[in-house]
Every structure is written in structure tokens, then in C-alpha cells.
Scaffold this active site. Structure first.
Site, PDB file in Angstrom:
ATOM      1  CB  CYS A 121       1.521 -39.389 -54.856  1.00 28.76           C
ATOM      2  SG  CYS A 121      -0.003 -38.429 -54.797  1.00 28.76           S
ATOM      3  CG  HIS A 171       1.797 -41.816 -51.394  1.00 34.56           C
ATOM      4  ND1 HIS A 171       1.700 -40.563 -50.843  1.00 34.56           N
ATOM      5  CD2 HIS A 171       0.782 -41.922 -52.294  1.00 34.56           C
ATOM      6  CE1 HIS A 171       0.678 -39.927 -51.382  1.00 34.56           C
ATOM      7  NE2 HIS A 171       0.106 -40.724 -52.261  1.00 34.56           N
ATOM      8  CG  ASN A 181      -2.656 -38.482 -51.009  1.00 36.07           C
ATOM      9  OD1 ASN A 181      -1.502 -38.058 -50.988  1.00 36.07           O
ATOM     10  ND2 ASN A 181      -3.148 -39.161 -52.027  1.00 36.07           N
TER      11      ASN A 181
HETATM   12  O1  UT7 Z   1      -2.036 -40.444 -54.094  1.00 40.20           O
HETATM   13  C1  UT7 Z   1      -2.149 -40.775 -55.435  1.00 40.20           C
HETATM   14  C2  UT7 Z   1      -2.850 -42.016 -55.615  1.00 40.20           C
HETATM   15  N1  UT7 Z   1      -4.257 -41.883 -55.288  1.00 40.20           N
HETATM   16  C3  UT7 Z   1      -4.881 -42.931 -54.852  1.00 40.20           C
HETATM   17  O2  UT7 Z   1      -4.264 -43.932 -54.638  1.00 40.20           O
HETATM   18  C4  UT7 Z   1      -6.374 -42.871 -54.669  1.00 40.20           C
HETATM   19  C5  UT7 Z   1      -6.951 -44.172 -55.140  1.00 40.20           C
HETATM   20  N2  UT7 Z   1      -8.381 -44.265 -55.041  1.00 40.20           N
HETATM   21  C6  UT7 Z   1      -9.041 -44.320 -53.860  1.00 40.20           C
HETATM   22  O3  UT7 Z   1      -8.452 -44.212 -52.814  1.00 40.20           O
HETATM   23  C7  UT7 Z   1     -10.527 -44.602 -53.895  1.00 40.20           C
HETATM   24  O4  UT7 Z   1     -10.914 -44.957 -55.200  1.00 40.20           O
HETATM   25  C8  UT7 Z   1     -11.392 -43.409 -53.400  1.00 40.20           C
HETATM   26  C9  UT7 Z   1     -11.225 -43.242 -51.903  1.00 40.20           C
HETATM   27  C10 UT7 Z   1     -11.021 -42.151 -54.146  1.00 40.20           C
HETATM   28  C11 UT7 Z   1     -12.876 -43.708 -53.639  1.00 40.20           C
HETATM   29  O5  UT7 Z   1     -13.245 -44.929 -53.030  1.00 40.20           O
HETATM   30  P1  UT7 Z   1     -14.066 -46.022 -53.858  1.00 40.20           P
HETATM   31  O6  UT7 Z   1     -14.363 -47.100 -52.914  1.00 40.20           O
HETATM   32  O7  UT7 Z   1     -13.257 -46.344 -55.080  1.00 40.20           O
HETATM   33  O8  UT7 Z   1     -15.388 -45.244 -54.183  1.00 40.20           O
HETATM   34  P2  UT7 Z   1     -16.018 -44.885 -55.615  1.00 40.20           P
HETATM   35  O9  UT7 Z   1     -15.263 -43.780 -56.248  1.00 40.20           O
HETATM   36  O10 UT7 Z   1     -16.221 -46.143 -56.377  1.00 40.20           O
HETATM   37  O11 UT7 Z   1     -17.418 -44.341 -55.154  1.00 40.20           O
HETATM   38  C12 UT7 Z   1     -18.366 -45.179 -54.446  1.00 40.20           C
HETATM   39  C13 UT7 Z   1     -19.574 -44.320 -54.086  1.00 40.20           C
HETATM   40  C14 UT7 Z   1     -20.115 -43.512 -55.258  1.00 40.20           C
HETATM   41  O12 UT7 Z   1     -21.522 -43.490 -55.153  1.00 40.20           O
HETATM   42  P3  UT7 Z   1     -22.436 -44.476 -56.031  1.00 40.20           P
HETATM   43  O13 UT7 Z   1     -22.104 -44.164 -57.457  1.00 40.20           O
HETATM   44  O14 UT7 Z   1     -22.038 -45.862 -55.623  1.00 40.20           O
HETATM   45  O15 UT7 Z   1     -23.811 -44.088 -55.622  1.00 40.20           O
HETATM   46  C15 UT7 Z   1     -19.575 -42.133 -55.025  1.00 40.20           C
HETATM   47  O16 UT7 Z   1     -20.388 -41.134 -55.587  1.00 40.20           O
HETATM   48  O17 UT7 Z   1     -19.211 -43.364 -53.072  1.00 40.20           O
HETATM   49  C16 UT7 Z   1     -19.597 -42.053 -53.523  1.00 40.20           C
HETATM   50  N3  UT7 Z   1     -18.662 -41.091 -52.975  1.00 40.20           N
HETATM   51  C17 UT7 Z   1     -18.808 -40.501 -51.769  1.00 40.20           C
HETATM   52  N4  UT7 Z   1     -19.762 -40.605 -50.839  1.00 40.20           N
HETATM   53  C18 UT7 Z   1     -19.617 -39.883 -49.715  1.00 40.20           C
HETATM   54  C19 UT7 Z   1     -17.483 -40.639 -53.526  1.00 40.20           C
HETATM   55  N5  UT7 Z   1     -16.891 -39.770 -52.704  1.00 40.20           N
HETATM   56  C20 UT7 Z   1     -17.687 -39.661 -51.611  1.00 40.20           C
HETATM   57  C21 UT7 Z   1     -17.604 -38.931 -50.417  1.00 40.20           C
HETATM   58  N6  UT7 Z   1     -18.570 -39.074 -49.501  1.00 40.20           N
HETATM   59  N7  UT7 Z   1     -16.567 -38.108 -50.143  1.00 40.20           N
END
Ligand code: UT7
Length: 330
Positions: free
Chosen positions: A120, A257, A287
Site C-alpha cells: 500500500c 492512502h 482500499n
Molecule cells: O492498506 C494497508 C493497511 N491496512 C489497514 O490499514 C487495515 C487496518 N485495519 C482495519 O482497518 C480494521 O482492523 C478492520 C476494518 C480490518 C477491522 O475492524 P476492527 O474494528 O479492527 O474489527 P475486528 O477485526 O476487531 O473485528 C471486530 C468484530 C469481530 O467479531 P467478534 O470477534 O467481536 O465477534 C469480527 O469477526 O467484527 C467481526 N467482523 C465482521 N463483521 C461483519 C470482521 N469482519 C467483518 C465483516 N462483517 N466484514
């Protein structure tokens, strides 16, 4: 290099262009494939839709289209170009570099063409390398392109990653000009790139020619990446601005980005940047990795927000980890 006192060689942004696949995939479309919802994706990321490449649309075709549009915008013929740097993590083939395919598509037979791989952060890395080569007298007119087809390396059963990414390409033409050495002159003012390979397994692809002999799929520890993103991005932005003796309030536009709206808002809060100064295309592009900065820049130039003379700060963070920032006067 011989220079008159007070004059320097600057890499001036002479034009920009972009290209997106025709097919649009909305959050509602995704909710039919994996267990997700429009509400979750918008709230956690800010993404509503993304473009997805169809058969026949590849990193090469998107890059060549974006490059042609950038050359048109600059009013230049492809024969002026003596350097092509293509930032991508999704090349058409393992080799040759996709940049050489684009070089052939544009009918260019001189100079050099190569790919850079910083995921990225690739476009910021590409700008930095092009700027250094222009300042060293090794190139006079560079095409820097970010082009990606991440849809081809996504695990479409993993809702934690497949909802985040999209396909597309953006390009900039950089031209060497000898100008007074002040921040008021156009061109790239400061570039800073960084990496820390201890985090290579936080965002990666689980395949490759030398290991599995396959292409593999994208894997990410989202929360870990998120944690580092705001800190690393804010620190390299501060460093770039300090080197140019510029305060956040003097920057006209931040073109980041586009990974996650919450990362952009967190960085803005940390540095005291007004949110209406941030160019966001995340909602409709998702992204697009190395393509996201030139796609966002092109959108804001073409809709009239970014004007000649504006001070613009580009920043990115991605797999590796890699990160960086470039401050430029358009
Ligand atoms: O471009 C390169 C750099 N990349 C980035 O900068 C990405 C950085 N990370 C992020 O943007 C975020 O961490 C994400 C958007 C990927 C995820 O958001 P988060 O707030 O960190 O969510 P999480 O991974 O902690 O997941 C929270 C909950 C989980 O459920 P439980 O364990 O709390 O029951 C996940 O299973 O959300 C769930 N979850 C979803 N639910 C519905 C994860 N993906 C999804 C989804 N739809 N697509």
C-alpha cells in the site's frame, strides 16, 4: 550536477490520470457472498462500494489507461517519457515487471521501466525513487503509476479482508524543472520512506514463486495493522513537514492512502488537521493499495479541489510494514 546558485532541479507534477474497472461491487453485493452487512462495513471502514476487475482487465491494462490519461492531462506525448515506475503487489506476471508491459503498450523504447513493491506504500516509494532519479539527472520525465487488482488475491470466504479492497490505477507525470529553491516553487519538496520488517507477518500473502509456487491469498491481522498505522503515519507526516519547515495548517490538501476512514480521522486528530482538507475516495474505491493515492489525487484535481500552487501531503502505510510521506507543491 552544475546548477546556478539558488536554483535546484525539482520533480514537478505535470499531469495525472486514473482508471477504474467497469464493474462496481456494493456492500449489499458482498453481503450475499459472506456474513457481513452494509452497516458493519460503513461503520468500521467508511467503504460503500469498490470496483472489481473483470476478465481482460488487469494491472497492466488499468495502468496503461491511467498513464495515457496522465500524459493527455500533462499535454505530453509518450515519447517524452524516459522512466516508468509502477508500484504494484499484483503484477500481471511474476516477471517481467508490469512496468515493461506498460512501456510497450505506450510505444516507448527508451529509458527504463521497473516495478516497486511496497504494497500500500508503493506509490509513495515510487514517487521517492523517481524524484531521486530526476534529481540525479538519470531521468527527465517520469511516469509513476500505482495499479492493483487485489480482487485476484483476496480470499472471498474471509469477511475480515474481502470487504476492504478494490481494483484500480492512478498515474502521475513528473518532469524535471530547474527552479528557485523555495517551498513556493512547484514540485516534490520532501520524501520520507520507512520500513520495519519485524511486522512482515501482520499483512502478507500466503504464497509466492519461491515458497509455495502459487500466488496465494492476502492475510491480515487487521487490529494489529490498525494500531501501528496511526502512529507510523502521523510520525512520518510530522517528519516530512518539519523537514520542509511547514506546519499542518499550511498544507492545503492531505491525500492519504485510503485504508480505513477511522485511521484517517485518527491521524487528523493527532496532527490537528481539518477533516475537510482530507481527500477521501475510500467510500467508492475501497482500499486499492498502491493505486489509492494517485486515484484520490486525480479525483480531487479533476473536480477542481486541488489547484496549481496548492501544498499537498501524500502518506501511506502497508505490508512489511512500509510507510512514508511526500510533500509536494502542485
Ligand atoms: O492498506 C494497508 C493497511 N491496512 C489497514 O490499514 C487495515 C487496518 N485495519 C482495519 O482497518 C480494521 O482492523 C478492520 C476494518 C480490518 C477491522 O475492524 P476492527 O474494528 O479492527 O474489527 P475486528 O477485526 O476487531 O473485528 C471486530 C468484530 C469481530 O467479531 P467478534 O470477534 O467481536 O465477534 C469480527 O469477526 O467484527 C467481526 N467482523 C465482521 N463483521 C461483519 C470482521 N469482519 C467483518 C465483516 N462483517 N466484514
Amino acid at each position: 550536477m552544475n546548477q546556478q546558485p539558488g536554483l535546484v532541479v525539482r520533480s514537478v507534477i505535470a499531469g495525472c490520470g486514473s482508471a477504474l474497472p467497469h464493474r462496481i461491487m456494493t456492500n449489499a453485493d458482498l453481503s450475499k457472498i459472506v456474513d457481513t452487512s452494509d452497516e458493519w462495513i460503513v461503520e468500521r471502514t467508511g467503504i460503500s462500494a469498490r470496483h472489481i476487475a473483470s476478465e481482460g482487465e488487469t494491472t497492466r491494462t488499468l495502468a496503461a489507461e491511467a498513464a495515457r490519461r496522465a500524459l493527455d492531462h500533462a499535454g505530453l506525448d509518450a515519447s517524452a517519457v524516459d522512466l516508468i515506475i509502477l508500484a504494484t503487489a499484483t503484477p500481471d506476471q511474476t516477471f517481467p515487471a508490469t512496468a515493461t508491459l506498460v512501456q510497450a503498450d505506450l510505444g516507448i523504447t527508451r529509458g527504463a521501466a521497473f516495478d516497486v513493491q511496497a504494497v500500500c506504500s508503493g506509490f509513495v516509494y515510487g514517487l521517492t525513487v523517481a524524484d531521486a532519479m530526476i534529481k540525479a539527472g538519470q531521468a527527465a520525465c517520469a511516469l509513476v503509476i500505482g495499479s492493483e487488482t487485489f480482487s485476484r488475491i483476496l480470499d472471498w470466504t474471509d469477511r475480515g479482508t474481502c470487504v476492504l479492497f478494490g481494483d484500480g490505477a492512478g498515474a502521475m507525470v513528473l518532469r524535471a524543472e530547474t527552479l528557485p529553491d523555495t517551498n513556493a516553487s512547484p514540485g516534490l519538496l520532501v520524501s520520507r520512506i520507512r520500513s520495519d520488517g519485524r511486522y512482515h507477518d501482520k499483512l502478507y500473502v500466503d504464497g509466492g514463486p519461491s515458497t509455495t509456487k502459487t500466488v496465494g491469498h492476502l492475510r491480515m491481522e487487521g487490529r494489529e495493522v490498525f494500531k501501528h498505522a496511526v502512529v507510523n503515519i502521523a510520525s512520518v507526516m510530522e517528519e516530512a513537514m518539519a523537514l520542509a519547515n511547514v506546519r499542518p495548517g499550511e498544507v492545503d490538501w492531505f491525500v492519504p492512502h485510503q485504508a480505513n476512514r477511522r485511521i484517517l480521522e485518527g491521524t487528523a486528530r493527532k496532527l490537528g488537521i481539518r477533516e475537510d482538507r482530507i481527500v477521501m475516495t475510500l467510500d467508492r474505491h475501497g482500499n486499492t493499495s498502491a493505486a489509492s493515492i494517485p486515484l484520490a489525487f486525480d479525483a480531487a484535481v479533476k473536480d477542481g479541489r486541488i489547484a496549481k500552487g496548492d501544498l499537498v501531503l501524500f502518506e501511506a502505510m502497508g505490508g512489511g510494514f512500509t510507510w512514508g510521506a511526500v510533500l509536494a507543491r502542485y
